[in-house]
Every structure is written in structure tokens, then in C-alpha cells.
Motif scaffolding. Structure first.
Motif, PDB file in Angstrom:
ATOM      1  N   ARG A  55       0.836  -1.211   0.000  1.00 33.77           N
ATOM      2  CA  ARG A  55       0.000   0.000   0.000  1.00 33.77           C
ATOM      3  C   ARG A  55       0.868   1.256   0.000  1.00 33.77           C
ATOM      4  O   ARG A  55       0.596   2.211  -0.727  1.00 33.77           O
ATOM      5  CB  ARG A  55      -0.933   0.003   1.218  1.00 33.77           C
ATOM      6  N   PHE A  56       1.915   1.258   0.829  1.00 28.72           N
ATOM      7  CA  PHE A  56       2.836   2.387   0.900  1.00 28.72           C
ATOM      8  C   PHE A  56       3.495   2.637  -0.456  1.00 28.72           C
ATOM      9  O   PHE A  56       3.547   3.776  -0.927  1.00 28.72           O
ATOM     10  CB  PHE A  56       3.909   2.128   1.966  1.00 28.72           C
ATOM     11  N   ASP A  57       3.991   1.570  -1.080  1.00 25.73           N
ATOM     12  CA  ASP A  57       4.651   1.722  -2.382  1.00 25.73           C
ATOM     13  C   ASP A  57       3.700   2.293  -3.426  1.00 25.73           C
ATOM     14  O   ASP A  57       4.086   3.130  -4.235  1.00 25.73           O
ATOM     15  CB  ASP A  57       5.232   0.385  -2.854  1.00 25.73           C
ATOM     16  N   ALA A  58       2.440   1.871  -3.390  1.00 25.39           N
ATOM     17  CA  ALA A  58       1.445   2.396  -4.332  1.00 25.39           C
ATOM     18  C   ALA A  58       1.174   3.878  -4.061  1.00 25.39           C
ATOM     19  O   ALA A  58       1.078   4.682  -4.996  1.00 25.39           O
ATOM     20  CB  ALA A  58       0.151   1.586  -4.238  1.00 25.39           C
ATOM     21  N   LEU A  59       1.057   4.247  -2.802  1.00 23.66           N
ATOM     22  CA  LEU A  59       0.847   5.652  -2.442  1.00 23.66           C
ATOM     23  C   LEU A  59       2.032   6.508  -2.877  1.00 23.66           C
ATOM     24  O   LEU A  59       1.865   7.584  -3.452  1.00 23.66           O
ATOM     25  CB  LEU A  59       0.642   5.797  -0.932  1.00 23.66           C
ATOM     26  N   LYS A  60       3.222   6.017  -2.615  1.00 19.08           N
ATOM     27  CA  LYS A  60       4.435   6.746  -2.976  1.00 19.08           C
ATOM     28  C   LYS A  60       4.501   6.935  -4.486  1.00 19.08           C
ATOM     29  O   LYS A  60       4.784   8.033  -4.975  1.00 19.08           O
ATOM     30  CB  LYS A  60       5.659   5.978  -2.470  1.00 19.08           C
ATOM     31  N   SER A  61       4.207   5.907  -5.217  1.00 20.72           N
ATOM     32  CA  SER A  61       4.245   5.964  -6.676  1.00 20.72           C
ATOM     33  C   SER A  61       3.220   6.955  -7.228  1.00 20.72           C
ATOM     34  O   SER A  61       3.499   7.701  -8.165  1.00 20.72           O
ATOM     35  CB  SER A  61       3.999   4.570  -7.251  1.00 20.72           C
ATOM     36  N   ALA A  62       2.050   6.985  -6.629  1.00 23.23           N
ATOM     37  CA  ALA A  62       0.961   7.825  -7.133  1.00 23.23           C
ATOM     38  C   ALA A  62       1.017   9.272  -6.653  1.00 23.23           C
ATOM     39  O   ALA A  62       0.505  10.165  -7.322  1.00 23.23           O
ATOM     40  CB  ALA A  62      -0.382   7.218  -6.739  1.00 23.23           C
ATOM     41  N   HIS A  63       1.652   9.518  -5.491  1.00 22.08           N
ATOM     42  CA  HIS A  63       1.536  10.845  -4.875  1.00 22.08           C
ATOM     43  C   HIS A  63       2.850  11.548  -4.574  1.00 22.08           C
ATOM     44  O   HIS A  63       2.830  12.647  -4.023  1.00 22.08           O
ATOM     45  CB  HIS A  63       0.712  10.750  -3.583  1.00 22.08           C
ATOM     46  N   PHE A  64       3.978  10.951  -4.914  1.00 21.73           N
ATOM     47  CA  PHE A  64       5.256  11.596  -4.636  1.00 21.73           C
ATOM     48  C   PHE A  64       6.069  11.641  -5.911  1.00 21.73           C
ATOM     49  O   PHE A  64       6.431  10.611  -6.472  1.00 21.73           O
ATOM     50  CB  PHE A  64       6.042  10.851  -3.548  1.00 21.73           C
ATOM     51  N   ASP A  65       6.329  12.818  -6.395  1.00 24.97           N
ATOM     52  CA  ASP A  65       7.055  13.011  -7.647  1.00 24.97           C
ATOM     53  C   ASP A  65       8.499  13.403  -7.342  1.00 24.97           C
ATOM     54  O   ASP A  65       8.766  14.538  -6.963  1.00 24.97           O
ATOM     55  CB  ASP A  65       6.374  14.087  -8.486  1.00 24.97           C
ATOM     56  N   THR A  66       9.413  12.468  -7.518  1.00 24.97           N
ATOM     57  CA  THR A  66      10.819  12.737  -7.225  1.00 24.97           C
ATOM     58  C   THR A  66      11.451  13.656  -8.250  1.00 24.97           C
ATOM     59  O   THR A  66      12.516  14.209  -8.009  1.00 24.97           O
ATOM     60  CB  THR A  66      11.632  11.424  -7.171  1.00 24.97           C
ATOM     61  N   ASN A  67      10.814  13.857  -9.393  1.00 28.49           N
ATOM     62  CA  ASN A  67      11.363  14.726 -10.434  1.00 28.49           C
ATOM     63  C   ASN A  67      10.873  16.164 -10.323  1.00 28.49           C
ATOM     64  O   ASN A  67      11.310  17.017 -11.081  1.00 28.49           O
ATOM     65  CB  ASN A  67      11.008  14.178 -11.824  1.00 28.49           C
ATOM     66  N   LYS A  68       9.974  16.427  -9.409  1.00 33.55           N
ATOM     67  CA  LYS A  68       9.393  17.760  -9.287  1.00 33.55           C
ATOM     68  C   LYS A  68      10.305  18.641  -8.432  1.00 33.55           C
ATOM     69  O   LYS A  68      10.735  18.252  -7.353  1.00 33.55           O
ATOM     70  CB  LYS A  68       8.016  17.664  -8.645  1.00 33.55           C
ATOM     71  N   SER A  69      10.581  19.833  -8.929  1.00 34.60           N
ATOM     72  CA  SER A  69      11.397  20.778  -8.172  1.00 34.60           C
ATOM     73  C   SER A  69      10.572  21.362  -7.037  1.00 34.60           C
ATOM     74  O   SER A  69       9.332  21.268  -7.030  1.00 34.60           O
ATOM     75  CB  SER A  69      11.897  21.899  -9.074  1.00 34.60           C
TER      76      SER A  69
END
Length: 114
Positions: A79-93
């Protein structure tokens, strides 16, 4: 209305993160649930942290944070990995994240909405 820090496992630092994401009471947090609330944290710039996520889940269940083990912990990791993938953009400044927060940049997009 109760403070978020009245929920087991959640202290002032977690309460401050939730407040920055617009979640200010324990009732709001309970109503949203762990996944939606954690998604809000990620969307508001909180760095993803698996233990932080399952501490919230355990707290909302009234359980100690270290009660999470075995198959339950593995399921929460998915669940955590899915949330991270959907809601955290590592490429966003940082500026893009702030623009998203104030509604100048559409969420999930690099195009401005002005």
C-alpha cells in the motif's frame, strides 16, 4: 475537536506535517483514513517513509507502532509503495511543488493553468 497528537503514536512533529497538509484534527484524520491522509502528506512535500506510514495506520487502529509484523507489514508495504508511486514526484522541483499547492500548476502535470 481533538488534536492529532491524541492519536496513539502521533506526536507534535507528525501533527505539524498534517497541519501543513490541511489536516488539523484527529477527527479529520480518522475520517480521511491512513491512505488518503498519507497521500496528502506526500502531495504537500513530505518525504515518503515506510515506518512513518505504518505508524499512522497502527495509531488509527489504537495499536502500538511496533505491533506491525509479518504478512500485515508486507501488505502495508505494498500500500505504501502504491501511495508513494501515485503521490510523490521525485522529479518535481521545490518551486513546482509549491506552484501545485497554490493551484498554479495542475497536479501531475508540468503545464501551467494560468
Amino acid at each position: 475537536m481533538a488534536a492529532i497528537s491524541t492519536i496513539p503514536n502521533l506526536g507534535p512533529a507528525t501533527e505539524a506535517l498534517f497541519k501543513a497538509a490541511g489536516i488539523t484534527t484527529a477527527e479529520q484524520l480518522r475520517e480521511l483514513g491512513a491512505d488518503a491522509a498519507y497521500a496528502r502528506l506526500l502531495e504537500n512535500g513530505a518525504r515518503p517513509h515506510f515506518i512513518g506510514y505504518y505508524v499512522i495506520v497502527m495509531g488509527l487502529q489504537g495499536r502500538p507502532w511496533n505491533d506491525c509484523k509479518g504478512a500485515e507489514k508486507a501488505a502495508l508495504r505494498k500500500r505504501f509503495d502504491a501511495l508513494k508511486s501515485a503521490h510523490f514526484d521525485t522529479n518535481k522541483s521545490e518551486i513546482e511543488r509549491i506552484l501545485d499547492q497554490i493551484g498554479v500548476v495542475a497536479l501531475g502535470s508540468r503545464e501551467t493553468t494560468i
